[in-house]
Motif scaffolding. Structure first.
Motif: not given
Length: 143
Positions: A90-106
């Motif tokens: 689940s940690k890797v899945q969450n990291q994948l999800l975060e990488s998809i929305a990197e610009e938005e999270a920034f």
């Protein structure tokens, strides 16, 4: 007093990320300018900062909405499905999800920090204004 940075209407929230970034960079530059010790200029800056706080808070809400939208998009769901099939944690899945929305999270992080900076500047300017008022009071009592 200057025009508020990037005044937008509700209909303009579909603007591109580039335009928002320009507006946010403008706000960042304004916050990086040093305040004077002139009480009238401090009051003017306080007034401007209150407008900018409202605008940056609004932008933050929109950015958070965009982040949630991106995370729940079809792309995210597809990647999560693939990740589950390959038995990723689940940690890797969450990291994948975060990488998809990197610009938005920034964008969310930046706006959050700008909001905090505005609040701290308002507090600091209020202190400077109080100090200037006390100096004037003491000068009037001495003379």
């Amino acid at each position: 007093m200057r025009e508020p940075i990037g005044k937008k209407t509700n209909l303009e929230y579909d603007m591109s990320m580039e335009i928002k970034m320009e507006e946010i960079a403008e706000l960042q530059n304004y916050l990086e300018t040093k305040a004077t010790s002139n009480p009238m200029e401090i009051q003017e800056r306080l007034n401007e900062l209150m407008v900018y706080l409202a605008r940056s808070s609004e932008l933050l809400a929109v950015a958070r909405k965009e982040l949630r939208k991106k995370k729940s998009s079809e792309i995210s769901q597809t990647i999560i499905a693939v990740a589950k099939e390959t038995n990723l944690s689940s940690k890797v899945q969450n990291q994948l999800l975060e990488s998809i929305a990197e610009e938005e999270a920034f964008l969310v992080d930046w706006l959050d920090r700008l909001n905090s900076t505005i609040v701290h500047q308002i507090d600091g300017l209020r202190s400077l204004l109080s100090y200037a008022k006390e100096e004037m009071r003491m000068a009037n009592n001495v003379g």
